[in-house]
Design a protein around this motif. Structure first.
Motif, PDB file in Angstrom:
ATOM      1  N   THR A 174       0.826  -1.204   0.000  1.00 39.38           N
ATOM      2  CA  THR A 174       0.000   0.000   0.000  1.00 39.38           C
ATOM      3  C   THR A 174       0.863   1.259   0.000  1.00 39.38           C
ATOM      4  N   LEU A 175       1.899   1.281   0.826  1.00 37.17           N
ATOM      5  CA  LEU A 175       2.774   2.449   0.878  1.00 37.17           C
ATOM      6  C   LEU A 175       3.534   2.637  -0.432  1.00 37.17           C
ATOM      7  N   LYS A 176       3.841   1.529  -1.098  1.00 34.71           N
ATOM      8  CA  LYS A 176       4.483   1.604  -2.411  1.00 34.71           C
ATOM      9  C   LYS A 176       3.522   2.245  -3.422  1.00 34.71           C
ATOM     10  N   LEU A 177       2.247   1.867  -3.360  1.00 35.40           N
ATOM     11  CA  LEU A 177       1.235   2.468  -4.233  1.00 35.40           C
ATOM     12  C   LEU A 177       1.082   3.955  -3.940  1.00 35.40           C
ATOM     13  N   VAL A 178       1.081   4.326  -2.666  1.00 39.03           N
ATOM     14  CA  VAL A 178       0.969   5.737  -2.276  1.00 39.03           C
ATOM     15  C   VAL A 178       2.158   6.524  -2.829  1.00 39.03           C
ATOM     16  N   ARG A 179       3.345   5.936  -2.759  1.00 39.34           N
ATOM     17  CA  ARG A 179       4.552   6.598  -3.273  1.00 39.34           C
ATOM     18  C   ARG A 179       4.440   6.845  -4.786  1.00 39.34           C
ATOM     19  N   LYS A 180       3.964   5.817  -5.524  1.00 38.05           N
ATOM     20  CA  LYS A 180       3.799   5.970  -6.972  1.00 38.05           C
ATOM     21  C   LYS A 180       2.737   7.015  -7.300  1.00 38.05           C
ATOM     22  N   ALA A 181       1.648   6.991  -6.549  1.00 42.48           N
ATOM     23  CA  ALA A 181       0.573   7.954  -6.784  1.00 42.48           C
ATOM     24  C   ALA A 181       1.048   9.379  -6.496  1.00 42.48           C
ATOM     25  N   ALA A 182       1.883   9.546  -5.492  1.00 44.57           N
ATOM     26  CA  ALA A 182       2.417  10.875  -5.178  1.00 44.57           C
ATOM     27  C   ALA A 182       3.324  11.373  -6.295  1.00 44.57           C
ATOM     28  N   GLU A 183       4.106  10.474  -6.880  1.00 46.47           N
ATOM     29  CA  GLU A 183       4.980  10.849  -7.993  1.00 46.47           C
ATOM     30  C   GLU A 183       4.179  11.323  -9.197  1.00 46.47           C
ATOM     31  N   HIS A 184       3.022  10.699  -9.428  1.00 40.95           N
ATOM     32  CA  HIS A 184       2.197  11.018 -10.596  1.00 40.95           C
ATOM     33  C   HIS A 184       1.090  12.027 -10.282  1.00 40.95           C
ATOM     34  N   LYS A 185       1.129  12.612  -9.092  1.00 39.29           N
ATOM     35  CA  LYS A 185       0.137  13.617  -8.674  1.00 39.29           C
ATOM     36  C   LYS A 185      -1.293  13.073  -8.679  1.00 39.29           C
ATOM     37  N   CYS A 186      -1.434  11.835  -8.224  1.00 42.34           N
ATOM     38  CA  CYS A 186      -2.754  11.198  -8.148  1.00 42.34           C
ATOM     39  C   CYS A 186      -3.140  10.953  -6.689  1.00 42.34           C
ATOM     40  N   LEU A 187      -2.827  11.904  -5.820  1.00 37.96           N
ATOM     41  CA  LEU A 187      -2.979  11.686  -4.388  1.00 37.96           C
ATOM     42  C   LEU A 187      -3.601  12.908  -3.730  1.00 37.96           C
ATOM     43  N   LYS A 188      -4.563  12.673  -2.861  1.00 41.80           N
ATOM     44  CA  LYS A 188      -5.128  13.721  -2.017  1.00 41.80           C
ATOM     45  C   LYS A 188      -4.622  13.470  -0.609  1.00 41.80           C
ATOM     46  N   ARG A 189      -4.019  14.477   0.022  1.00 45.82           N
ATOM     47  CA  ARG A 189      -3.420  14.327   1.352  1.00 45.82           C
ATOM     48  C   ARG A 189      -4.214  15.103   2.393  1.00 45.82           C
ATOM     49  N   GLY A 190      -4.367  14.509   3.557  1.00 48.15           N
ATOM     50  CA  GLY A 190      -5.005  15.194   4.671  1.00 48.15           C
ATOM     51  C   GLY A 190      -6.501  14.976   4.727  1.00 48.15           C
ATOM     52  N   VAL A 191      -7.035  15.139   5.937  1.00 48.08           N
ATOM     53  CA  VAL A 191      -8.457  14.884   6.163  1.00 48.08           C
ATOM     54  C   VAL A 191      -9.327  15.827   5.342  1.00 48.08           C
TER      55      VAL A 191
ATOM     56  N   LYS B 195       1.481   7.138  10.930  1.00 45.41           N
ATOM     57  CA  LYS B 195       1.248   8.348  10.143  1.00 45.41           C
ATOM     58  C   LYS B 195       2.549   8.882   9.555  1.00 45.41           C
ATOM     59  N   GLU B 196       3.670   8.610  10.208  1.00 50.66           N
ATOM     60  CA  GLU B 196       4.968   9.048   9.695  1.00 50.66           C
ATOM     61  C   GLU B 196       5.328   8.289   8.415  1.00 50.66           C
ATOM     62  N   ASP B 197       5.096   6.969   8.416  1.00 52.62           N
ATOM     63  CA  ASP B 197       5.356   6.167   7.214  1.00 52.62           C
ATOM     64  C   ASP B 197       4.454   6.598   6.060  1.00 52.62           C
ATOM     65  N   LEU B 198       3.201   6.903   6.389  1.00 54.84           N
ATOM     66  CA  LEU B 198       2.252   7.343   5.372  1.00 54.84           C
ATOM     67  C   LEU B 198       2.694   8.682   4.774  1.00 54.84           C
ATOM     68  N   ALA B 199       3.200   9.579   5.600  1.00 54.56           N
ATOM     69  CA  ALA B 199       3.671  10.880   5.121  1.00 54.56           C
ATOM     70  C   ALA B 199       4.903  10.740   4.240  1.00 54.56           C
ATOM     71  N   SER B 200       5.839   9.885   4.646  1.00 58.75           N
ATOM     72  CA  SER B 200       7.055   9.723   3.838  1.00 58.75           C
ATOM     73  C   SER B 200       6.726   9.064   2.499  1.00 58.75           C
ATOM     74  N   ALA B 201       5.769   8.160   2.489  1.00 56.87           N
ATOM     75  CA  ALA B 201       5.352   7.541   1.224  1.00 56.87           C
ATOM     76  C   ALA B 201       4.629   8.557   0.346  1.00 56.87           C
ATOM     77  N   GLY B 202       3.914   9.486   0.958  1.00 57.25           N
ATOM     78  CA  GLY B 202       3.184  10.507   0.214  1.00 57.25           C
ATOM     79  C   GLY B 202       4.005  11.732  -0.115  1.00 57.25           C
ATOM     80  N   SER B 203       5.314  11.662   0.098  1.00 56.55           N
ATOM     81  CA  SER B 203       6.257  12.740  -0.239  1.00 56.55           C
ATOM     82  C   SER B 203       6.019  14.033   0.531  1.00 56.55           C
ATOM     83  N   THR B 204       5.658  13.916   1.801  1.00 56.91           N
ATOM     84  CA  THR B 204       5.546  15.096   2.660  1.00 56.91           C
ATOM     85  C   THR B 204       6.355  14.875   3.923  1.00 56.91           C
TER      86      THR B 204
END
Length: 159
Positions: free
Chosen positions: A41-58, A105-114
């Motif tokens: 899942t974190l690998k998918l989040v990382r790829k999505a962040a690279e391609h700008k296919c990610l919404k971050r935060g509540v 949440k730290e792992d999720l943030a690093s995978a999401g490039s924040t």
């Protein structure tokens, strides 16, 4: 006499970190991804962040769900206070969006490039602006489908 090697010390530290992560989990963090599914899942989040296919935060995730956008919602399990995210799974279920919890949440943030710890992210298959190349789009969609299938299988055994 009983000196540990460097590898054993680092292994012990990793186990202690893992215990701390699991002890800080919110009681509502179900379905919680296992190690393998979490890594995928974190690998998918990382790829999505690279391609700008990610919404971050509540705020962004809730806005996207209410607007009818689909995707995979990944929620951090160690959020305090948990009132911040308790409404997100309900919104996901109403909108028929798959969701799962990851331990940190730290792992999720690093995978999401924040740099800032992130409560939740929404992984989408299409970018927010512009278009992806067809090969990149297919790779992201294949990874997305694989994770969603595993999440569906995982949640069907729980409920």
């Amino acid at each position: 006499m009983g000196s540990d090697s460097e590898a054993e010390k680092s292994h012990k530290k990793d186990k202690e970190k893992e215990k701390k992560k699991l002890s800080a989990l919110a009681p509502i963090a179900k379905p919680l991804a296992g190690k393998k599914l979490c890594k995928l899942t974190l690998k998918l989040v990382r790829k999505a962040a690279e391609h700008k296919c990610l919404k971050r935060g509540v705020k962004e995730v809730v806005k996207s769900i209410r607007r009818g956008q689909k995707g995979l919602c990944v929620i951090a399990g160690n959020i305090s206070p948990i009132d911040v995210i308790t409404h997100v799974p309900i919104l996901c279920e109403e909108a028929d969006i798959r969701y799962l919890y990851v331990p940190s949440k730290e792992d999720l943030a690093s995978a999401g490039s924040t740099k800032r710890p992130t409560c939740c992210v929404l992984v989408q298959t299409k970018p927010n602006k512009g278009e992806l190349g067809s090969t990149e789009q297919e790779k992201l969609k294949a990874d997305y489908d694989q994770v969603v299938a595993e999440v569906s299988e995982f949640t069907s055994t729980l409920f």
